[in-house]
Design a protein around this motif. Structure first.
Motif, PDB file in Angstrom:
ATOM      1  N   PRO A   1      -6.594 -20.020 -19.356  1.00  0.00           N
ATOM      2  CA  PRO A   1      -8.592 -20.861 -18.744  1.00  0.00           C
ATOM      3  C   PRO A   1      -8.477 -21.653 -18.404  1.00  0.00           C
ATOM      4  O   PRO A   1      -7.290 -23.287 -19.217  1.00  0.00           O
ATOM      5  N   GLY A   2      -8.415 -22.953 -17.656  1.00  0.00           N
ATOM      6  CA  GLY A   2      -8.034 -23.511 -17.567  1.00  0.00           C
ATOM      7  C   GLY A   2      -7.527 -24.584 -16.419  1.00  0.00           C
ATOM      8  O   GLY A   2      -7.024 -26.109 -15.768  1.00  0.00           O
ATOM      9  N   ARG A   3      -5.623 -23.274 -16.807  1.00  0.00           N
ATOM     10  CA  ARG A   3      -5.105 -23.549 -15.604  1.00  0.00           C
ATOM     11  C   ARG A   3      -4.932 -23.928 -14.337  1.00  0.00           C
ATOM     12  O   ARG A   3      -4.049 -24.848 -13.782  1.00  0.00           O
ATOM     13  N   LEU A   4      -5.326 -22.523 -13.533  1.00  0.00           N
ATOM     14  CA  LEU A   4      -5.857 -23.021 -12.283  1.00  0.00           C
ATOM     15  C   LEU A   4      -6.312 -24.349 -11.977  1.00  0.00           C
ATOM     16  O   LEU A   4      -7.633 -24.173 -12.392  1.00  0.00           O
ATOM     17  N   PRO A   5      -6.256 -24.599 -10.821  1.00  0.00           N
ATOM     18  CA  PRO A   5      -7.462 -26.080 -10.403  1.00  0.00           C
ATOM     19  C   PRO A   5      -8.260 -25.523  -9.471  1.00  0.00           C
ATOM     20  O   PRO A   5      -7.871 -24.819  -9.203  1.00  0.00           O
ATOM     21  N   PRO A   6      -9.257 -26.111  -9.885  1.00  0.00           N
ATOM     22  CA  PRO A   6     -10.338 -26.789  -8.493  1.00  0.00           C
ATOM     23  C   PRO A   6     -10.131 -25.814  -7.295  1.00  0.00           C
ATOM     24  O   PRO A   6      -8.842 -26.344  -6.891  1.00  0.00           O
ATOM     25  N   GLY A   7     -10.838 -25.495  -6.249  1.00  0.00           N
ATOM     26  CA  GLY A   7     -10.599 -25.682  -5.315  1.00  0.00           C
ATOM     27  C   GLY A   7     -10.229 -24.447  -4.473  1.00  0.00           C
ATOM     28  O   GLY A   7     -10.083 -24.471  -3.287  1.00  0.00           O
ATOM     29  N   LEU A   8      -9.527 -23.838  -5.020  1.00  0.00           N
ATOM     30  CA  LEU A   8      -8.543 -22.456  -4.450  1.00  0.00           C
ATOM     31  C   LEU A   8      -9.647 -21.375  -3.475  1.00  0.00           C
ATOM     32  O   LEU A   8     -10.315 -21.312  -4.116  1.00  0.00           O
ATOM     33  N   ASP A   9      -8.737 -21.090  -2.445  1.00  0.00           N
ATOM     34  CA  ASP A   9      -9.204 -19.980  -1.555  1.00  0.00           C
ATOM     35  C   ASP A   9      -8.463 -18.503  -2.035  1.00  0.00           C
ATOM     36  O   ASP A   9      -7.749 -18.685  -2.875  1.00  0.00           O
ATOM     37  N   ALA A  10      -9.065 -17.765  -1.157  1.00  0.00           N
ATOM     38  CA  ALA A  10      -8.344 -16.519  -1.509  1.00  0.00           C
ATOM     39  C   ALA A  10      -6.506 -16.662  -1.272  1.00  0.00           C
ATOM     40  O   ALA A  10      -5.829 -16.314  -2.470  1.00  0.00           O
ATOM     41  N   ALA A  11      -5.790 -17.080  -0.377  1.00  0.00           N
ATOM     42  CA  ALA A  11      -4.690 -16.944  -0.330  1.00  0.00           C
ATOM     43  C   ALA A  11      -4.230 -18.165  -1.009  1.00  0.00           C
ATOM     44  O   ALA A  11      -3.032 -17.502  -2.431  1.00  0.00           O
ATOM     45  N   GLY A  12      -4.409 -18.798  -2.242  1.00  0.00           N
ATOM     46  CA  GLY A  12      -4.292 -19.669  -2.872  1.00  0.00           C
ATOM     47  C   GLY A  12      -4.153 -19.220  -3.767  1.00  0.00           C
ATOM     48  O   GLY A  12      -2.779 -19.918  -4.572  1.00  0.00           O
ATOM     49  N   LEU A  13      -5.169 -18.648  -4.753  1.00  0.00           N
ATOM     50  CA  LEU A  13      -5.709 -17.847  -5.644  1.00  0.00           C
ATOM     51  C   LEU A  13      -4.339 -16.578  -5.352  1.00  0.00           C
ATOM     52  O   LEU A  13      -3.912 -16.520  -6.661  1.00  0.00           O
ATOM     53  N   ALA A  14      -4.467 -16.412  -4.563  1.00  0.00           N
ATOM     54  CA  ALA A  14      -3.032 -15.429  -4.764  1.00  0.00           C
ATOM     55  C   ALA A  14      -1.831 -15.618  -5.443  1.00  0.00           C
ATOM     56  O   ALA A  14      -0.859 -14.634  -5.999  1.00  0.00           O
TER      57      ALA A  14
END
Length: 171
Positions: free
Chosen positions: A139-152
């Motif tokens: 938890p917390g590893r992914l940065p804020p502000g991701l969209d669907a493409a960035g999350l994928a």
């Protein structure tokens, strides 16, 4: 007897599920979870509960899409991530914005918020697919502000299992 115990553990690990106290799978989404204004709702994220996460799960991701939206091109209504594996549910409204145990990513309009259902007037009710995905990311590893493409991209090689529930909404 040990053989059956092992099989039960495997079945349990593969039995991840997601549900909502607001609607049954493939039932109508209550209007409160639709978009604000003319869409009939208040942009309140639905309550969700998930069970049987794989043992190695560190965090959970939620994504709500409307595959019927944008004339069949699909619309991303909600992305939420960095949810600790110890959290097994979200009450209504808990996914509307980022907080201590949730990061809300960008929806189709680019806002980091839940965007309620809002199909065009007169369309057949659209399908809103809510997917809960178990990941091996802390938890917390992914940065804020991701969209669907960035999350994928960020999830590539890190997903363990997932489950979906579908709601329908029309106006």
């Amino acid at each position: 007897m040990t053989l059956f115990t092992g099989l039960a553990a495997v079945a349990h690990a593969q039995g991840m599920s997601v549900s909502s106290s607001a609607f049954a799978d493939n039932a109508l989404l209550p209007a409160i979870h639709a978009g604000a204004g003319d869409c009939g709702g208040t942009n309140t994220s639905p309550p969700l509960e998930w069970k049987n996460l794989p043992q190695a799960t560190r965090s959970v991701v939620i994504k709500m899409t409307d595959p019927d939206g944008a004339k069949g091109g699909g619309v991303v209504h909600w992305i939420a991530y960095n949810i600790p594996a110890s959290v097994l549910s979200l009450p209504a409204g808990a996914g509307d914005k980022s907080g201590d145990q949730i990061t809300v990513g960008k929806n189709v309009s680019g806002a980091a918020a839940y965007r309620g259902a809002c199909p065009p007037v007169g369309d057949t009710p659209h399908h809103y697919v809510i997917t809960v995905t178990a990941t091996d990311l802390d938890p917390g590893r992914l940065p804020p502000g991701l969209d669907a493409a960035g999350l994928a991209v960020a999830l590539a090689g890190h997903t363990l299992n997932g489950s979906t529930i579908v709601a329908r909404y029309g106006r």
